[in-house]
Design an enzyme around this catalytic site. Structure first.
Site, PDB file in Angstrom:
ATOM      1  N   HIS A 197       0.838  -1.215   0.000  1.00 56.36           N
ATOM      2  CA  HIS A 197       0.000   0.000   0.000  1.00 56.36           C
ATOM      3  C   HIS A 197       0.871   1.262   0.000  1.00 56.36           C
ATOM      4  O   HIS A 197       0.520   2.270   0.614  1.00 56.36           O
ATOM      5  CB  HIS A 197      -0.944  -0.025   1.212  1.00 56.36           C
ATOM      6  N   HIS A 237      -1.475   4.102   9.966  1.00 51.76           N
ATOM      7  CA  HIS A 237      -0.098   4.579  10.166  1.00 51.76           C
ATOM      8  C   HIS A 237      -0.050   5.892  10.938  1.00 51.76           C
ATOM      9  O   HIS A 237       0.886   6.671  10.793  1.00 51.76           O
ATOM     10  CB  HIS A 237       0.593   4.794   8.816  1.00 51.76           C
ATOM     11  N   HIS A 297       9.927  -4.749   4.414  1.00 53.23           N
ATOM     12  CA  HIS A 297      10.451  -3.390   4.294  1.00 53.23           C
ATOM     13  C   HIS A 297      10.794  -2.827   5.662  1.00 53.23           C
ATOM     14  O   HIS A 297      10.210  -3.201   6.668  1.00 53.23           O
ATOM     15  CB  HIS A 297       9.529  -2.440   3.523  1.00 53.23           C
ATOM     16  N   GLU A 304       3.654  -5.750   8.724  1.00 53.84           N
ATOM     17  CA  GLU A 304       2.371  -5.610   8.006  1.00 53.84           C
ATOM     18  C   GLU A 304       1.905  -6.939   7.406  1.00 53.84           C
ATOM     19  O   GLU A 304       0.747  -7.062   6.985  1.00 53.84           O
ATOM     20  CB  GLU A 304       2.494  -4.549   6.905  1.00 53.84           C
TER      21      GLU A 304
HETATM   22  C1  DHB Z   1       6.407   2.640   2.179  1.00 50.66           C
HETATM   23  C2  DHB Z   1       5.778   1.432   2.494  1.00 50.66           C
HETATM   24  C3  DHB Z   1       4.731   1.400   3.411  1.00 50.66           C
HETATM   25  O1  DHB Z   1       4.094   0.259   3.794  1.00 50.66           O
HETATM   26  C4  DHB Z   1       4.265   2.584   3.989  1.00 50.66           C
HETATM   27  O2  DHB Z   1       3.222   2.512   4.839  1.00 50.66           O
HETATM   28  C5  DHB Z   1       4.891   3.788   3.695  1.00 50.66           C
HETATM   29  C6  DHB Z   1       5.955   3.817   2.778  1.00 50.66           C
HETATM   30  C7  DHB Z   1       7.528   2.696   1.192  1.00 50.66           C
HETATM   31  O3  DHB Z   1       8.078   1.652   0.787  1.00 50.66           O
HETATM   32  O4  DHB Z   1       7.869   3.807   0.767  1.00 50.66           O
HETATM   33 FE    FE Z   2       2.667   0.613   5.458  1.00 44.61          FE
END
Ligand code: DHB
Ligand code: FE
Length: 282
Positions: free
Chosen positions: A12, A59, A195, A242
């Site tokens: 997302h 978030h 991530h 997540e």
């Molecule tokens: C990114 C990924 C995320 O899940 C998020 O909430 C905000 C940024 C990213 O990879 O930039």
């Molecule tokens: Fe996120």
């Protein structure tokens, strides 16, 4: 009775919202990511779900660190989007289904899943970007289903275990299957895969772990419950938590699913982007 027809997963990432706003889908950087969506949109156009339950992690827009529900559900007639500072154009409100929301709450609380109820909830990119990917033009797409947001805490530790997330989905399924109206429901699990946006490992992606999760979640989701929360952070990064959303979605689909479509691409912004369509077995 409500029928759960399938589950959808997608990252997302806010940058995706910006790419959509600027029409960059065909650029070389973006194409391998956006190519995952037309087959899923075709499936949606064929099956036309009435309701989309969007399981995402807030978030900091709807909730903040001072008050952080472990699991929360929207019980409103509509959900507005607000500016989070990512530069994504703000979307119009998404229509809800308050009657079904309250039915889910009744069922899940009776099932001892004491979920926080939100009669007002602003939805962030975790909710809106997936909606735009699956229903372009959302919320104004003519096929846009009514939406119910469900958010889980992946931010403020202690976060739920993977087993609890899967069990949440199973309880959500029981609640849905006892709904008297004949409606079709699709369940979204948004976020992930690996991530980490902050700290010394910022930019960390683990494609082996991501691919393993995409494989096991189809037929062996229970095996993933053996991963501890510490191990999840270690293997998937601090925001890789997540993946809990995917487990919640998977629990709601029942024992047998068919993987109709899948795509994995790295990096998209800072993330390992996994997209899946899991159709429910009969
Ligand atoms: C990114 C990924 C995320 O899940 C998020 O909430 C905000 C940024 C990213 O990879 O930039
Ligand atoms: Fe996120």
């Amino acid at each position: 009775m409500a029928r759960i027809i399938g589950g959808l997963t997608t990252s997302h990432i806010p940058a995706v919202g910006n790419a959509i706003a600027r029409g960059l889908q065909d650029q070389p950087y973006w194409r391998p990511f956006f190519d995952a969506y037309p087959p899923i949109r075709d499936w949606l156009a064929q099956h036309k779900p009435d309701v989309a339950i969007n399981i995402y992690n807030d978030h900091g827009l709807g909730f903040f660190l001072d008050k952080m529900p472990t699991f929360a559900i929207g019980t409103a007639h509509e959900y507005r989007n607000e500016d989070e500072g990512w530069g994504i154009p703000q979307l119009g409100p998404f229509a809800g289904d308050a009657r079904l929301s309250w039915h889910i709450v009744e069922g899940m609380v009776a099932d001892e899943f004491d979920i926080t109820t939100c009669q007002e909830l602003a939805v962030d990119h975790g909710f809106t970007v997936p909606m735009q990917l699956f229903w372009p033009g959302a919320p104004d797409n003519p096929d846009m289903p009514r939406a119910i947001p469900i958010s889980a805490n992946t931010v403020q530790h202690p976060i739920p275990t993977l087993k609890r997330a899967l069990d949440f989905g199973k309880s959500l399924r029981r609640a849905l299957l006892s709904y008297p109206e004949d409606i079709k429901v699709v369940i979204l699990g948004t976020g992930g895969l690996s991530h980490q946006l902050d700290g010394q490992r910022a930019g960390f992606i683990n494609s082996d772990f991501d691919r393993m999760c995409m494989e096991k979640i189809v037929d062996e989701p229970e095996s993933l419950t053996k991963i501890s929360r510490m191990e999840l952070v270690e293997k998937a990064g601090s925001q890789g938590t997540e993946f809990l959303m995917w487990m919640m979605m998977r629990g709601a689909l029942g024992p047998k699913v068919h993987a109709i479509s899948q795509n994995y691409h790295i990096p998209v912004s800072n993330t390992g982007a996994g997209t899946m369509l899991l159709e429910c077995g009969t």
